[in-house]
Motif scaffolding. Sequence first.
Motif, PDB file in Angstrom:
ATOM      1  N   VAL A 256       0.848  -1.186   0.000  1.00  0.00           N
ATOM      2  CA  VAL A 256       0.000   0.000   0.000  1.00  0.00           C
ATOM      3  C   VAL A 256       0.890   1.245   0.000  1.00  0.00           C
ATOM      4  N   THR A 257       0.684   2.138  -0.949  1.00  0.00           N
ATOM      5  CA  THR A 257       1.434   3.391  -1.047  1.00  0.00           C
ATOM      6  C   THR A 257       0.476   4.563  -0.953  1.00  0.00           C
ATOM      7  N   VAL A 258       0.719   5.449   0.013  1.00  0.00           N
ATOM      8  CA  VAL A 258      -0.050   6.676   0.159  1.00  0.00           C
ATOM      9  C   VAL A 258       0.938   7.827   0.031  1.00  0.00           C
ATOM     10  N   GLN A 259       0.800   8.642  -1.011  1.00  0.00           N
ATOM     11  CA  GLN A 259       1.858   9.616  -1.331  1.00  0.00           C
ATOM     12  C   GLN A 259       1.266  10.933  -1.827  1.00  0.00           C
ATOM     13  N   GLY A 260       1.872  12.039  -1.368  1.00  0.00           N
ATOM     14  CA  GLY A 260       1.534  13.345  -1.891  1.00  0.00           C
ATOM     15  C   GLY A 260       0.137  13.827  -1.543  1.00  0.00           C
ATOM     16  N   GLY A 285       4.476  -3.921   4.092  1.00  0.00           N
ATOM     17  CA  GLY A 285       4.815  -3.172   2.888  1.00  0.00           C
ATOM     18  C   GLY A 285       3.944  -1.947   2.691  1.00  0.00           C
ATOM     19  N   VAL A 286       3.757  -1.167   3.767  1.00  0.00           N
ATOM     20  CA  VAL A 286       2.903   0.012   3.716  1.00  0.00           C
ATOM     21  C   VAL A 286       3.782   1.262   3.802  1.00  0.00           C
ATOM     22  N   LYS A 287       3.608   2.203   2.855  1.00  0.00           N
ATOM     23  CA  LYS A 287       4.428   3.410   2.816  1.00  0.00           C
ATOM     24  C   LYS A 287       3.537   4.650   2.778  1.00  0.00           C
ATOM     25  N   PHE A 288       3.674   5.488   3.812  1.00  0.00           N
ATOM     26  CA  PHE A 288       3.026   6.795   3.848  1.00  0.00           C
ATOM     27  C   PHE A 288       4.126   7.834   3.633  1.00  0.00           C
ATOM     28  N   SER A 289       4.027   8.662   2.597  1.00  0.00           N
ATOM     29  CA  SER A 289       5.114   9.604   2.330  1.00  0.00           C
ATOM     30  C   SER A 289       4.611  10.909   1.735  1.00  0.00           C
ATOM     31  N   LEU A 322       1.970  -6.545  12.130  1.00  0.00           N
ATOM     32  CA  LEU A 322       2.294  -5.419  11.260  1.00  0.00           C
ATOM     33  C   LEU A 322       3.792  -5.390  11.024  1.00  0.00           C
ATOM     34  N   SER A 323       4.205  -5.240   9.759  1.00  0.00           N
ATOM     35  CA  SER A 323       5.645  -5.225   9.464  1.00  0.00           C
ATOM     36  C   SER A 323       5.916  -4.365   8.236  1.00  0.00           C
ATOM     37  N   ASP A 324       7.148  -3.815   8.207  1.00  0.00           N
ATOM     38  CA  ASP A 324       7.600  -3.020   7.066  1.00  0.00           C
ATOM     39  C   ASP A 324       6.630  -1.866   6.786  1.00  0.00           C
ATOM     40  N   ILE A 325       6.465  -1.032   7.814  1.00  0.00           N
ATOM     41  CA  ILE A 325       5.585   0.137   7.722  1.00  0.00           C
ATOM     42  C   ILE A 325       6.446   1.388   7.854  1.00  0.00           C
ATOM     43  N   SER A 326       6.292   2.353   6.950  1.00  0.00           N
ATOM     44  CA  SER A 326       7.093   3.577   7.035  1.00  0.00           C
ATOM     45  C   SER A 326       6.222   4.821   6.924  1.00  0.00           C
ATOM     46  N   PHE A 327       6.596   5.816   7.722  1.00  0.00           N
ATOM     47  CA  PHE A 327       5.989   7.144   7.697  1.00  0.00           C
ATOM     48  C   PHE A 327       7.119   8.125   7.386  1.00  0.00           C
ATOM     49  N   LYS A 328       7.087   8.766   6.218  1.00  0.00           N
ATOM     50  CA  LYS A 328       8.203   9.602   5.788  1.00  0.00           C
ATOM     51  C   LYS A 328       7.702  10.902   5.176  1.00  0.00           C
ATOM     52  N   GLY A 329       8.370  12.012   5.551  1.00  0.00           N
ATOM     53  CA  GLY A 329       8.055  13.293   4.936  1.00  0.00           C
ATOM     54  C   GLY A 329       6.650  13.769   5.264  1.00  0.00           C
ATOM     55  N   LEU A 354      10.126   5.872  11.101  1.00  0.00           N
ATOM     56  CA  LEU A 354       9.717   7.277  11.035  1.00  0.00           C
ATOM     57  C   LEU A 354      10.869   8.081  10.454  1.00  0.00           C
ATOM     58  N   ALA A 355      10.590   8.919   9.459  1.00  0.00           N
ATOM     59  CA  ALA A 355      11.659   9.703   8.829  1.00  0.00           C
ATOM     60  C   ALA A 355      11.130  11.067   8.413  1.00  0.00           C
ATOM     61  N   ASP A 356      11.890  12.111   8.756  1.00  0.00           N
ATOM     62  CA  ASP A 356      11.588  13.470   8.299  1.00  0.00           C
ATOM     63  C   ASP A 356      10.148  13.869   8.629  1.00  0.00           C
ATOM     64  N   ILE A 357       9.851  13.842   9.915  1.00  0.00           N
ATOM     65  CA  ILE A 357       8.527  14.212  10.406  1.00  0.00           C
ATOM     66  C   ILE A 357       8.615  15.589  11.066  1.00  0.00           C
ATOM     67  N   ASP A 358       7.720  16.484  10.716  1.00  0.00           N
ATOM     68  CA  ASP A 358       7.701  17.808  11.334  1.00  0.00           C
ATOM     69  C   ASP A 358       6.250  18.252  11.496  1.00  0.00           C
ATOM     70  N   LEU A 359       5.721  18.038  12.706  1.00  0.00           N
ATOM     71  CA  LEU A 359       4.342  18.385  13.010  1.00  0.00           C
ATOM     72  C   LEU A 359       4.330  19.460  14.085  1.00  0.00           C
TER      73      LEU A 359
END
Length: 388
Positions: A256-260, A285-289, A322-329, A354-359
């Motif tokens: 699953v890819t969630v982007q932009g 294999g879930v990517k939020f970016s 849950l495995s291989d989950i990323s939250f980036k940008g 978690l990468a490059d998070i600014d909230l």
Amino acid sequence: MLSTLLTILFVLSNVEAAPDAAGAKGGGGGDITKFGAKPGADSTQALTNAWKEACAAAGSGVVTVPKGTFITGPVTMAGPCKGEMTFNLEGTLQAPVKMATPGWISFDHVDKLKITGSGTLDGQGQEAWNCAKKETTCKSPTINLRLDYINNGLVEGITSLNSKNFHMNVISGSNITFQKVTITAHAESPKINGIHVARSKGVTITDVNIGTGGDCVSVGDGTSDLKVINAKCGPSHGISIGSLGLYPNEQHVTGVTVQGCTLSKSKYGVRIKSWADKYASEASGVKFSDITMDNVENPIIIDMMYCPSGGCNTKGPSKVKLSDISFKGIKGTTPTIDGILLNCMPGSCTNIALADIDLKFTGTKGPAKANCTNIKPTLTGTVNPAGC
């Protein structure tokens, strides 16, 4: 005289048959008014007959709802059809106020289906919402657009308004694209999700604008190779995977890819939720970016103790993995203290990043923080709020 007659016959024999109202030579279907539909009147049978003729005809078939408002009860447009099918919605289809069927405008077992146009599906869902809010015995509400066993599909340009239940529901489909779709309902419409996808492969949701009282996009079991790109969501309950583990024999969610995407004034941002004490399930294999949060209450969430009605055993052990989950940008603003909430069950979350998070916190009691339970995520770059 004889030579003149022969000339006329020769010309007539070489004139191609003109395309019918369906827009395809030799095809069927066409404008629903051809089948007796009239603005402001019940057009259920006309719509049904138009589809049957178009589906049975050789070549491509088209069913067109022209400008105007046409009332229709539940219609199932079923295949397989003899050729490609186009449902051209230029006017408004309006549902009855009272209706309790799984789907209102339903497509079933169709290959190569296009649903296009600038028209609207008006579910007239306000009465159904009011019943649900009172927590009385309500009949099961109806989905505006139901897509079952659709392969190679496109939904483009249309609007779904005030659905009684989910606006659009995809089950057991493949290679379906939603683009430039608008979904609108009041923020208080209870649990009215925008687009729900389950047990489907290769679904792409792009350049959509969704505001509703439930999830903007919800992902059920068995979903693989899903892309949500450049979606604008809000108000909503965010983009959610799950809830997982509620039913036995759930299929794996993967890729699953969630982007932009941009989420505005939503209760949640990007979220994975599962039941603590139910059945086995898995997501990987879930990517939020590259996601913008505009005043989102809970921007980043993993909730493995999901239990909206209470009474659950939240001590585990959970059967969900849950495995291989990323939250980036992921950047933007939040009015709540829990900017990042990763609530895992023991041993259930692996390779979470978690990468490059600014909230930035905009509330009065802060600052925002990150809360992590039973998990140690990999951190890269700046991660704000900190705490995990």
